[in-house]
Write a protein that holds these residues in place. Structure first.
Motif, PDB file in Angstrom:
ATOM      1  N   ILE A  20      -6.005   4.846   8.610  1.00  0.00           N
ATOM      2  CA  ILE A  20      -4.732   4.107   8.665  1.00  0.00           C
ATOM      3  C   ILE A  20      -4.100   3.995   7.279  1.00  0.00           C
ATOM      4  O   ILE A  20      -2.936   4.377   7.097  1.00  0.00           O
ATOM      5  CB  ILE A  20      -4.918   2.736   9.359  1.00  0.00           C
ATOM      6  CG1 ILE A  20      -5.214   2.972  10.843  1.00  0.00           C
ATOM      7  CG2 ILE A  20      -3.673   1.868   9.179  1.00  0.00           C
ATOM      8  CD1 ILE A  20      -5.597   1.724  11.589  1.00  0.00           C
ATOM      9  N   PRO A  21      -4.805   3.503   6.237  1.00  0.00           N
ATOM     10  CA  PRO A  21      -4.174   3.471   4.909  1.00  0.00           C
ATOM     11  C   PRO A  21      -3.866   4.878   4.376  1.00  0.00           C
ATOM     12  O   PRO A  21      -2.839   5.075   3.704  1.00  0.00           O
ATOM     13  CB  PRO A  21      -5.205   2.782   4.025  1.00  0.00           C
ATOM     14  CG  PRO A  21      -6.167   2.132   4.933  1.00  0.00           C
ATOM     15  CD  PRO A  21      -6.098   2.843   6.226  1.00  0.00           C
ATOM     16  N   ALA A  22      -4.729   5.836   4.688  1.00  0.00           N
ATOM     17  CA  ALA A  22      -4.480   7.202   4.226  1.00  0.00           C
ATOM     18  C   ALA A  22      -3.189   7.742   4.834  1.00  0.00           C
ATOM     19  O   ALA A  22      -2.397   8.403   4.151  1.00  0.00           O
ATOM     20  CB  ALA A  22      -5.660   8.100   4.581  1.00  0.00           C
ATOM     21  N   LEU A  23      -2.958   7.448   6.097  1.00  0.00           N
ATOM     22  CA  LEU A  23      -1.720   7.900   6.743  1.00  0.00           C
ATOM     23  C   LEU A  23      -0.498   7.199   6.155  1.00  0.00           C
ATOM     24  O   LEU A  23       0.570   7.815   6.012  1.00  0.00           O
ATOM     25  CB  LEU A  23      -1.797   7.687   8.257  1.00  0.00           C
ATOM     26  CG  LEU A  23      -2.777   8.614   8.988  1.00  0.00           C
ATOM     27  CD1 LEU A  23      -2.876   8.211  10.462  1.00  0.00           C
ATOM     28  CD2 LEU A  23      -2.362  10.056   8.857  1.00  0.00           C
ATOM     29  N   PHE A  24      -0.620   5.928   5.785  1.00  0.00           N
ATOM     30  CA  PHE A  24       0.478   5.220   5.127  1.00  0.00           C
ATOM     31  C   PHE A  24       0.807   5.860   3.776  1.00  0.00           C
ATOM     32  O   PHE A  24       1.973   6.013   3.404  1.00  0.00           O
ATOM     33  CB  PHE A  24       0.152   3.735   4.949  1.00  0.00           C
ATOM     34  CG  PHE A  24       0.350   2.915   6.187  1.00  0.00           C
ATOM     35  CD1 PHE A  24       1.514   3.004   6.926  1.00  0.00           C
ATOM     36  CD2 PHE A  24      -0.636   2.046   6.621  1.00  0.00           C
ATOM     37  CE1 PHE A  24       1.703   2.244   8.075  1.00  0.00           C
ATOM     38  CE2 PHE A  24      -0.462   1.283   7.763  1.00  0.00           C
ATOM     39  CZ  PHE A  24       0.705   1.388   8.496  1.00  0.00           C
TER      40      PHE A  24
END
Length: 98
Positions: A20-24
């Motif tokens: 999730i943070p990587a996609l952000f």
């Protein structure tokens, strides 16, 4: 077997939580890249408008500078030319050989 299943579920949950943070972050990079390209497109469109206007001005200048009245005036005043009289005209006829 049950322990192995719990480890797999925990690993999957950890993987999803990390994604999730990587996609952000990836989204932020993509948005930044999009904004740079959009700004470049706007700059190129403005340059195109400027070049079209300059081209119109140059075409107008060409038509003014190439007018027959202007060329005739320059020929007479600056180059000392005059319109040919009928006795000054020499006609040359050439035949084509076959």
């Amino acid at each position: 077997m049950k322990l192995k299943m719990k480890i797999i579920k925990a690993a999957a949950a950890l993987f999803c939580a990390a994604m999730i943070p990587a996609l952000f972050v990836l989204y932020a990079f993509q948005a930044d890249r999009y904004m740079k390209i959009e700004n470049e497109v706007h700059a190129l469109e403005a340059e195109q408008v400027r070049l079209v206007e300059e081209n119109k001005r140059l075409i107008t200048d060409i038509s003014l500078l190439s007018s027959s009245e202007r060329i005739g005036e320059i020929a007479e005043t600056e180059l000392g030319m005059h319109k040919a009289e009928s006795d000054e005209i020499v006609r040359v006829e050439m035949r084509r050989r076959k």
